[in-house]
Design a protein around this motif. Structure first.
Motif, PDB file in Angstrom:
ATOM      1  N   ALA A 753      -6.791  37.615  18.333  1.00 43.11           N
ATOM      2  CA  ALA A 753      -7.115  39.022  18.588  1.00 43.11           C
ATOM      3  C   ALA A 753      -8.614  39.269  18.420  1.00 43.11           C
ATOM      4  O   ALA A 753      -9.257  39.905  19.257  1.00 43.11           O
ATOM      5  CB  ALA A 753      -6.311  39.926  17.652  1.00 43.11           C
ATOM      6  N   VAL A 754      -9.182  38.751  17.336  1.00 41.96           N
ATOM      7  CA  VAL A 754     -10.596  39.008  17.070  1.00 41.96           C
ATOM      8  C   VAL A 754     -11.477  38.264  18.074  1.00 41.96           C
ATOM      9  O   VAL A 754     -12.420  38.836  18.636  1.00 41.96           O
ATOM     10  CB  VAL A 754     -10.969  38.613  15.619  1.00 41.96           C
ATOM     11  CG1 VAL A 754     -12.454  38.800  15.382  1.00 41.96           C
ATOM     12  CG2 VAL A 754     -10.170  39.444  14.624  1.00 41.96           C
ATOM     13  N   ALA A 755     -11.155  37.008  18.332  1.00 41.58           N
ATOM     14  CA  ALA A 755     -11.964  36.231  19.286  1.00 41.58           C
ATOM     15  C   ALA A 755     -11.910  36.884  20.660  1.00 41.58           C
ATOM     16  O   ALA A 755     -12.931  37.014  21.349  1.00 41.58           O
ATOM     17  CB  ALA A 755     -11.460  34.788  19.353  1.00 41.58           C
ATOM     18  N   GLY A 756     -10.711  37.337  21.061  1.00 42.92           N
ATOM     19  CA  GLY A 756     -10.562  37.986  22.361  1.00 42.92           C
ATOM     20  C   GLY A 756     -11.372  39.278  22.425  1.00 42.92           C
ATOM     21  O   GLY A 756     -12.099  39.529  23.399  1.00 42.92           O
ATOM     22  N   GLY A 757     -11.269  40.091  21.382  1.00 40.60           N
ATOM     23  CA  GLY A 757     -11.974  41.377  21.352  1.00 40.60           C
ATOM     24  C   GLY A 757     -13.485  41.203  21.389  1.00 40.60           C
ATOM     25  O   GLY A 757     -14.203  41.929  22.085  1.00 40.60           O
ATOM     26  N   LEU A 758     -13.967  40.208  20.649  1.00 40.12           N
ATOM     27  CA  LEU A 758     -15.417  39.977  20.617  1.00 40.12           C
ATOM     28  C   LEU A 758     -15.907  39.442  21.952  1.00 40.12           C
ATOM     29  O   LEU A 758     -16.998  39.790  22.416  1.00 40.12           O
ATOM     30  CB  LEU A 758     -15.770  39.001  19.489  1.00 40.12           C
ATOM     31  CG  LEU A 758     -15.591  39.557  18.073  1.00 40.12           C
ATOM     32  CD1 LEU A 758     -15.743  38.449  17.046  1.00 40.12           C
ATOM     33  CD2 LEU A 758     -16.585  40.676  17.801  1.00 40.12           C
ATOM     34  N   GLY A 759     -15.074  38.603  22.581  1.00 38.37           N
ATOM     35  CA  GLY A 759     -15.423  38.092  23.906  1.00 38.37           C
ATOM     36  C   GLY A 759     -15.542  39.230  24.908  1.00 38.37           C
ATOM     37  O   GLY A 759     -16.496  39.283  25.693  1.00 38.37           O
ATOM     38  N   GLU A 760     -14.592  40.156  24.850  1.00 41.75           N
ATOM     39  CA  GLU A 760     -14.638  41.313  25.752  1.00 41.75           C
ATOM     40  C   GLU A 760     -15.863  42.169  25.492  1.00 41.75           C
ATOM     41  O   GLU A 760     -16.392  42.815  26.400  1.00 41.75           O
ATOM     42  CB  GLU A 760     -13.380  42.173  25.589  1.00 41.75           C
ATOM     43  CG  GLU A 760     -12.183  41.622  26.341  1.00 41.75           C
ATOM     44  CD  GLU A 760     -10.888  42.308  25.926  1.00 41.75           C
ATOM     45  OE1 GLU A 760     -10.939  43.493  25.505  1.00 41.75           O
ATOM     46  OE2 GLU A 760      -9.834  41.650  26.015  1.00 41.75           O
ATOM     47  N   ALA A 761     -16.315  42.170  24.236  1.00 38.43           N
ATOM     48  CA  ALA A 761     -17.498  42.956  23.883  1.00 38.43           C
ATOM     49  C   ALA A 761     -18.785  42.232  24.276  1.00 38.43           C
ATOM     50  O   ALA A 761     -19.890  42.687  23.979  1.00 38.43           O
ATOM     51  CB  ALA A 761     -17.499  43.274  22.390  1.00 38.43           C
TER      52      ALA A 761
END
Ligand SMILES: [Zn+2]
Ligand SMILES: [Zn+2]
Length: 793
Positions: A753-761
């Motif tokens: 979840a965190v890796a995905g969210g940061l990637g999107e950011a």
């Protein structure tokens, strides 16, 4: 046609892997003269012949290298032709000291497997068959050079046929140090729990008898490559439950060994990467989602959505699994193959030790007379979804990977280094120049056995890699046994490295980077620079230094270490932090925690007596697990959090409120907050404050919301707030790199979840892959920090 002579220097893992005979054969095929030898830098060779032949040699040298060789660099230059027509393997030059001669243990190769199952071959059913492309390495090495007399094979004299293979450069067994056959090598035997040899009951050999016993539902201790396993058939509830019962208070999931990839695919969901990892020469345990209808007893991994599966990696395993399959009809049943130990002791690897410790658990022991020099657990790996695709992430790095070296970024270290690691899941690391060698998983440094394994392991590595430490890096925790070891070494310079900084640095260095980066470092406990217990930290740092730029709102750790074993204490601490006055015991804990104890802990939290402040994220997960009634007490650190992740309802999309603020937010709530690091963070310090979250969790549980829904909402909440906090920190420190590490990030749901969210950011996310995110990665981080500090002064 003009003659040409070229010299090539080959660096990487090129010794002890059959590289010289390979060069010899290639040169022979192309009709080239010259030589090849091992020296302290790797392999040095010269070839001479026609221009096109030399050209072809150089172009094929890398691509056709033997399977265990890892070429990092090939430098070639022209030399004056000498008219040489013969090619020779030359002795290593004296005095240079051979570099990195020892490679990891490697799974049986396909050539050896064919021989093993070929009744016409002289190694038919021989459990110690190996060659230059496979077999034990690290676990049998006693000293250097890597040569038979310095291995645990020293006592076995090669028979003339084995000797001939060993000395023939054209043979697959040329210089295969553990080379052996039924005539001259080690042998297996089957003994009862009392150590007396068992009758084979009509079976052809001890392996077949062991397979028959397993098919009958008995528990067999099996001596493998790095230690003993406890084995039983995985499909029968009563059998697995008996093993679990005999291992005492043991809740950890058991690993399974499947005979083939197809059999493994009937137990767990396998993607391409999982298949590739299962078949790799390291043969790790691969954790993957369990399939509903796999023939696996519930007691193998109670409540876990994943199973750990591996494939056979020694000839003995191949024989055992094949014989077992012959006796158990239908689609392949797997064997439980769990570490041969009692609860959290280290795995047994000596014969006497195994008899003593495993005699009460196993009905039979399948042993052999090739000693294991270094206890080495199975490695564990799992595939996670990163922003750039699926990645293998090592959870325990040991057999098959150790002692492979890692590069230190930049110029490496000008002085020889030792890094002592942490207290739990300990590893150590030695380093010189651009290379670091992280040792095998030692385990929790809390008893004589593991401490001895730690100090002997260090001595062993210092000898193997000719490292004489001038500098020793250690954790700041004064009570860690690894820190005490550092303090006792004489004539060295000490460099203390903060625990979470080491996590950050390990991940940077593993990816060949130096920072700076933002690090979200979440774990159980680590000693902070202020003497309090950290564990939910946002750092801004590089390999040399760091600043703490954010933290989890701190609460009391009631009764100190005891709170790790009793997550309900953390539930009490967090409930206390949220309200005024003493919280009532939540209904989910009623009958499981005595009212009196609850009252006593509330009092500890209020007064702060023997209850240091902690910003631990791991303990927050514990608290929520306890509030959900999942687990008021645990048998190993992190168990409650693991079970909380396991119950998550994947369909749930809700989340809870949570505080995310800067300045001053850390105040209040706890004794007025004085003296806590959160208040001293100063301008821009980020505080993640889950007090509202806890209240909402408690309210949901009281209202009868299922634990799976609560767990899912909680994970989503922490994931989202972590993304927001990292984005904020990255912006204010003008970096685009975010590191996610610490044991809490072994939680797949949170990490993805965190890796995905940061990637999107739009941020670049790095997490540990080759080393564990847990404290097993600390020693490498310490080494990377120490190296950089030495360089920069
Ligand atoms: Zn082989
Ligand atoms: Zn032989």
């Amino acid at each position: 046609m003009g003659r040409r002579r070229a010299r090539a220097r080959v660096q990487g893992t090129v010794q002890g892997v059959g590289f010289r005979p390979y060069v010899y054969r290639l040169a022979g095929e192309l009709g080239l003269g010259g030589f090849v030898l091992n020296d302290s830098h790797g392999v040095l060779l010269e070839v001479e012949g026609s221009g096109p032949a030399v050209e072809e040699f150089l172009s094929r040298l890398g691509p056709e290298a033997p399977p265990l060789a890892v070429l990092e660099r090939v430098l070639s230059e022209e030399r004056e032709p000498k008219g040489e027509h013969r090619f020779a393997i030359l002795e290593s030059p004296r005095g240079g000291g051979v570099n990195a001669p020892v490679t990891p243990d490697s799974a049986t190769c396909s050539d050896c497997l064919s021989e093993l199952f070929d009744p016409a071959d002289r190694r038919w059913r021989y459990p110690f068959t190996n060659c230059t492309n496979c077999g034990p390495r690290f676990t049998i090495v006693r000293g250097i050079p890597y040569d038979r007399p310095y291995t645990t094979m020293a006592a076995f004299r090669m028979c003339p046929r084995c000797r001939a293979e060993y000395e023939d450069p054209a043979d697959r067994r040329f210089h295969a140090q553990p080379n052996a056959c039924p005539e001259c090598g080690p042998a297996v035997s089957l003994v009862g729990a009392g150590g007396v040899r068992e009758s084979l009951g009509g079976c052809a050999d001890p392996v077949q008898a062991a397979a028959a016993a397993l098919a009958d539902g008995r528990i067999v201790a099996i001596k493998g490559i790095g230690g003993f396993h406890l084995a039983c058939r995985a499909d029968e509830e009563a059998v697995v439950a008996r093993l679990r019962g005999r291992k005492h208070r043991e809740d950890k999931p058991f690993a399974l060994m499947a005979r083939t990839l197809q059999d493994a695919g009937r137990l767990v969901l396998l993607g391409d990467l999982e298949r590739q990892l299962l078949l790799s020469p390291a043969r790790p345990i691969v954790l993957a989602a369990r399939l509903e209808d796999g023939a696996v007893a519930a007691a193998v991994a109670p409540g876990s959505p994943e199973l750990g599966v591996m494939l056979p990696y020694s000839p003995l395993h191949h024989l055992l699994l094949a014989d077992f399959a012959d006796r158990v009809p239908g689609p392949g049943v797997a064997l439980v193959m769990t570490s041969g130990n009692v609860s959290d002791e280290p795995i047994a690897f000596g014969d006497q030790d195994a008899l003593q410790r495993l005699g009460g658990i196993a009905d039979l022991l399948l042993v052999h007379d090739r000693p294991i020099q270094t206890r080495t657990d199975d490695s564990v790996i799992r595939v996670v979804q990163g922003p750039g695709g699926r990645r293998g992430v090592v959870l325990r790095r040991s057999r098959g990977y150790v002692p492979g070296s890692l590069a230190l970024p930049g110029a490496g270290t000008p002085r020889h280094l030792l890094a002592c690691g942490a207290e739990l899941k300990n590893t150590f690391c030695v380093a010189k120049g651009e290379r670091a060698w992280v040792g095998h998983h030692v385990g929790d440094l809390k008893n004589y056995e593991t401490l001895r394994s730690f100090s002997e392991g260090i001595e062993h590595f210092e000898r193997l890699f000719a490292v004489e430490p001038a500098v020793i890096a250690h954790d700041l925790h004064p009570e860690y046994l690894s820190t005490k070891y550092a303090f006792e070494r004489e004539g060295v310079e000490l460099i203390g490295v903060q625990h979470h900084h080491a996590h950050l640095a390990a991940c940077l260095a593993e990816h060949g980077e130096s920072g700076p980066a933002i690090g979200a470092i979440y774990d159980g406990t680590g000693y902070g620079t202020d003497g309090t217990v950290w564990g939910g930290e946002l750092l801004y740092g590089d390999l040399e230094d760091f600043r703490r730029v954010g933290t989890l709102h701190p609460v009391r750790l009631p009764g100190g270490e005891k709170a790790i074993r009793e997550p309900w204490r953390m539930a009490c601490a967090w409930l206390s932090a949220g309200g005024d006055g003493a919280p009532a015991m939540p209904a989910a804990l009623a009958g499981r925690v005595p009212e009196r104890s609850w009252g006593a802990i509330t009092e500890l939290v209020r007064t702060g007596l023997v209850s240091p402040p902690t910003s631990s994220m791991g303990r927050l997960f514990d608290a929520v697990a306890a509030l959900c009634g999942i687990r008021p007490e645990v048998n190993y650190e992190g168990q409650a959090a693991i079970e909380l992740e396991a119950v998550c309802d994947p369909a749930e999309r809700g989340e809870y409120p949570i505080g995310l603020g800067g300045d001053g937010l850390g105040g209040g709530g706890l004794d007025g907050g004085e003296g806590l690091e959160a208040d001293r963070l100063g301008g821009g310090g980020i505080v993640i404050d889950p007090r509202e979250t806890i209240a909402a969790v408690a309210a949901d549980v009281a209202a009868g919301v299922p634990a799976g829904v609560v767990a899912s909402r909680f994970h989503r909440t922490i994931g989202n707030v972590t993304v927001a906090a990292c984005v904020q920190a990255a912006a204010s420190h003008r970096t685009e790199v975010v590191i996610l590490s610490g044991g809490v990030f072994q939680n797949r749901r949170l990490l993805e979840a965190v890796a995905g969210g940061l990637g999107e950011a739009g941020l670049r996310v790095l997490f540990p892959e080759r080393l564990p995110a847990n404290d097993g990665g600390i020693s490498f981080g310490q080494a990377a920090v120490a190296a950089r500090r030495i360089l920069s002064r």
